[in-house]
Write an enzyme that holds these catalytic residues in place. Structure first.
Site, mmCIF file in Angstrom:
data_model
loop_
_atom_site.group_PDB
_atom_site.id
_atom_site.type_symbol
_atom_site.label_atom_id
_atom_site.label_comp_id
_atom_site.label_asym_id
_atom_site.label_seq_id
_atom_site.Cartn_x
_atom_site.Cartn_y
_atom_site.Cartn_z
ATOM 1 N N GLY A 40 -15.462 3.085 14.414
ATOM 2 C CA GLY A 40 -16.679 2.018 14.077
ATOM 3 C C GLY A 40 -16.568 0.795 15.031
ATOM 4 O O GLY A 40 -17.617 0.451 15.526
ATOM 5 N N ASN A 51 -10.023 7.296 9.905
ATOM 6 C CA ASN A 51 -9.623 8.863 9.698
ATOM 7 C C ASN A 51 -10.312 9.451 8.383
ATOM 8 O O ASN A 51 -10.807 10.454 8.735
ATOM 9 C CB ASN A 51 -7.913 8.991 9.508
ATOM 10 C CG ASN A 51 -7.295 8.837 10.706
ATOM 11 O OD1 ASN A 51 -7.786 9.528 11.743
ATOM 12 N ND2 ASN A 51 -6.230 8.060 10.993
ATOM 13 N N LEU A 71 -10.393 10.239 17.922
ATOM 14 C CA LEU A 71 -11.550 10.102 18.596
ATOM 15 C C LEU A 71 -11.440 9.475 20.117
ATOM 16 O O LEU A 71 -12.321 9.773 21.054
ATOM 17 C CB LEU A 71 -12.681 9.066 17.835
ATOM 18 C CG LEU A 71 -13.935 9.234 18.442
ATOM 19 C CD1 LEU A 71 -14.540 10.630 17.903
ATOM 20 C CD2 LEU A 71 -14.915 8.035 18.411
ATOM 21 N N ASN A 124 0.775 -1.100 -0.041
ATOM 22 C CA ASN A 124 0.126 0.045 -0.044
ATOM 23 C C ASN A 124 0.953 1.320 -0.045
ATOM 24 O O ASN A 124 1.494 1.595 0.985
ATOM 25 C CB ASN A 124 -0.896 0.018 1.299
ATOM 26 C CG ASN A 124 -1.852 1.261 1.369
ATOM 27 O OD1 ASN A 124 -1.644 2.100 0.668
ATOM 28 N ND2 ASN A 124 -2.717 1.296 2.162
ATOM 29 N N GLU A 178 -8.636 -4.834 5.589
ATOM 30 C CA GLU A 178 -8.569 -4.719 3.690
ATOM 31 C C GLU A 178 -7.261 -5.204 3.214
ATOM 32 O O GLU A 178 -7.387 -5.780 2.338
ATOM 33 C CB GLU A 178 -8.345 -2.983 3.762
ATOM 34 C CG GLU A 178 -9.600 -2.335 3.981
ATOM 35 C CD GLU A 178 -9.407 -0.880 4.151
ATOM 36 O OE1 GLU A 178 -8.751 -0.438 5.116
ATOM 37 O OE2 GLU A 178 -9.641 0.000 3.299
ATOM 38 N N ARG A 199 -11.406 15.834 7.796
ATOM 39 C CA ARG A 199 -12.060 16.445 6.464
ATOM 40 C C ARG A 199 -13.152 16.615 6.711
ATOM 41 O O ARG A 199 -14.036 16.132 7.575
ATOM 42 C CB ARG A 199 -11.958 15.206 5.450
ATOM 43 C CG ARG A 199 -10.713 15.050 4.775
ATOM 44 C CD ARG A 199 -10.786 13.755 3.777
ATOM 45 N NE ARG A 199 -9.692 12.669 4.161
ATOM 46 C CZ ARG A 199 -9.738 11.564 3.736
ATOM 47 N NH1 ARG A 199 -10.712 11.039 2.906
ATOM 48 N NH2 ARG A 199 -9.006 10.496 4.143
HETATM 49 P P1 ADP Z 1 -7.252 4.767 9.121
HETATM 50 O O1 ADP Z 1 -8.508 5.255 8.339
HETATM 51 O O2 ADP Z 1 -6.119 5.663 9.088
HETATM 52 O O3 ADP Z 1 -7.063 3.373 8.826
HETATM 53 P P2 ADP Z 1 -8.196 3.781 11.542
HETATM 54 O O4 ADP Z 1 -9.220 2.805 10.870
HETATM 55 O O5 ADP Z 1 -7.250 3.120 12.151
HETATM 56 O O6 ADP Z 1 -7.851 4.963 10.634
HETATM 57 O O7 ADP Z 1 -9.021 4.625 12.645
HETATM 58 C C1 ADP Z 1 -8.555 5.638 13.356
HETATM 59 C C2 ADP Z 1 -9.458 6.400 14.174
HETATM 60 O O8 ADP Z 1 -9.960 5.359 15.194
HETATM 61 C C3 ADP Z 1 -8.876 7.327 15.087
HETATM 62 O O9 ADP Z 1 -10.026 8.651 15.167
HETATM 63 C C4 ADP Z 1 -9.036 6.712 16.554
HETATM 64 O O10 ADP Z 1 -8.850 7.584 17.464
HETATM 65 C C5 ADP Z 1 -10.056 5.839 16.264
HETATM 66 N N1 ADP Z 1 -10.090 4.703 17.378
HETATM 67 C C6 ADP Z 1 -8.821 3.741 17.577
HETATM 68 N N2 ADP Z 1 -9.355 3.116 18.659
HETATM 69 C C7 ADP Z 1 -10.343 3.709 19.223
HETATM 70 C C8 ADP Z 1 -10.720 3.331 20.588
HETATM 71 N N3 ADP Z 1 -10.460 2.559 21.323
HETATM 72 N N4 ADP Z 1 -11.890 4.192 20.884
HETATM 73 C C9 ADP Z 1 -12.337 5.223 20.211
HETATM 74 N N5 ADP Z 1 -11.783 5.642 18.948
HETATM 75 C C10 ADP Z 1 -10.723 4.784 18.501
#
Ligand code: ADP
Length: 398
Positions: free
Chosen positions: A332, A209, A282, A7, A384, A239
């Site tokens: 999520g 993100n 988050l 990637n 993914e 964004r």
């Molecule tokens: P990307 O799009 O870069 O792959 P991710 O799917 O890893 O991102 O998601 C990142 C987001 O998930 C960030 O906003 C992070 O704060 C949130 N996140 C990760 N772990 C937790 C958690 N335990 N509780 C709440 N939010 C979380």
């Protein structure tokens, strides 16, 4: 023999090595801040400790890939690393690609030609393919496109109401992204819920993100929240998602910003970061939210309201209530706050959220966080890289 997933992003290179049909990678590696003096990287065998990579200052994508592979090969278990196929995550496949494609010179040229639609990603994606061609001569390579799953969307859903010749000349339309993730979690949710994937209505919310939501009808994407670029739709980490299309003009006139500055503002300084003035993370905002911070509360509230509104809108393309709503991505999968607030706006759908299951992300119920006879809400972790490895292996049978 292993499948290597590459990637190549704008400033990072991520690798994952998979054995055929195993969903957990044998090893992963990533290099960040490519082509700068702050370049750094690490790798990991299985779920072992992260090891630092030695990366040359100002190394480009090819050098980063080299450094990552050298690190992996320094491990006794991967000394004799044999790769049977390489799968690439490609952000934009335009209107040309509705499925993964075996890479040949023509496919590579098409990916490069899509640079106007994906200015940040197309060239690094192509560089990844070229570097892998040099490093693994004769090994088949597969391009797996983020946009491909959404090519089933109908014209009335993907066209913008702008002059027709702009579509003809520049292919300006909605494309949608995160397709590999939406397809993977939708199929996995159907499997877990005992639904026939080819005969059910699903909505998936990929919240990382970047955030997008997709309506999946009978196994096909029929509408999605992102558009020509991944800026459209939901509120995201940095964004803005949807804003009034006149905002560019307004900001140029009132705030004296240039087109590039406005684009940067909407992509990098908006969303959760912009609303809260605190962070795009988050986890940080959740702590602040519970501590009574008003800005954090506003950011999370806007995020969830806009998500709920988008999810409700996606039912139009489904032609009815969804059988299930899927939460995936870092937010999520992990945020019971976001899931709970979002579902609280969707009372018309009769999701009966179970607060205990929501708290544990359905740990004891295969991800199901609702109860009762309404549609199911379910948490399904995305994977993914595995989905790309699976698609790659499907085009490269031994
Ligand atoms: P990307 O799009 O870069 O792959 P991710 O799917 O890893 O991102 O998601 C990142 C987001 O998930 C960030 O906003 C992070 O704060 C949130 N996140 C990760 N772990 C937790 C958690 N335990 N509780 C709440 N939010 C979380």
């Amino acid at each position: 023999m292993l499948t290597l997933i590459i990637n190549c992003g704008s400033s990072s290179v991520k690798l994952a090595l998979f054995e055929r049909d195993r969903s957990e990678p044998v090893a992963t590696a990533m290099v960040d801040r490519v082509a700068t003096d702050a370049i750094e990287g690490s790798y990991r065998i299985g779920d072992g400790p992260r090891q630092a990579l030695s990366c040359p200052a100002y190394g480009d994508h090819a050098a980063a890939l080299d450094a990552a592979l050298s690190g992996l090969r320094s491990e006794p278990a991967l000394h004799d690393l044999r790769v049977s196929a390489v799968g690439h995550r490609i952000v934009h496949g335009g209107q040309k690609f509705s499925a993964p494609a075996l890479v040949d010179p023509e496919v590579l040229a098409e990916i490069r030609a899509l640079a106007p639609l994906a200015p940040v990603h197309a060239i690094p994606n192509a560089l990844g393919i070229e570097a892998a061609t040099r490093l693994f001569p004769g090994v088949p390579q597969v391009a797996v496109f983020d946009t491909a799953f959404h090519q089933s969307i109908a014209p009335e859903v993907y066209r913008y109401a702008i002059p027709d010749d702009l579509y003809e000349r520049f292919q300006i339309r909605r494309y949608g992204f995160h397709g590999t993730s939406h397809a993977y979690v939708a199929e996995e949710a159907a499997r877990r819920l005992g639904l026939d994937f080819k005969n059910c209505r699903l909505i998936s919310a990929h919240l990382g993100n970047g955030c997008s939501a997709t309506a999946v009808l009978n196994g096909e994407s029929v509408d999605t929240s992102m558009g020509l670029t991944p800026l459209e739709g939901l509120v995201m980490g940095t964004r803005s998602g949807n804003v009034d299309p006149n905002l560019h003009n307004f900001l140029a006139q009132q705030a004296g910003l240039s087109l590039d500055e406005i684009t940067d503002l909407l992509n990098r300084k908006s969303g959760l970061t912009g609303l809260s003035g605190i962070s795009n993370d988050l986890r940080v905002l959740t702590d602040e939210y519970h501590a009574g911070n008003k800005s954090a509360k506003l950011a999370v509230d806007v995020f969830c309201f806009r998500l709920a509104r988008e999810l409700a809108g996606l039912t139009v393309a489904l032609g009815g209530m969804p059988d299930a709503l899927i939460f995936t991505g870092g937010i999520g999968e992990n945020s019971c706050l976001v899931r709970g607030l979002t579902l609280s706006h969707l009372s018309a759908f009769n999701f009966e959220l179970d607060p205990e299951r929501n708290k544990t992300a359905g740990a004891d119920t295969n991800g199901i966080i609702s109860s009762g006879s309404g549609p199911t809400a379910i948490v399904v972790p995305t994977n993914e890289e595995f989905a790309i490895a699976h698609a790659t292996a499907a085009l490269c049978p031994f």
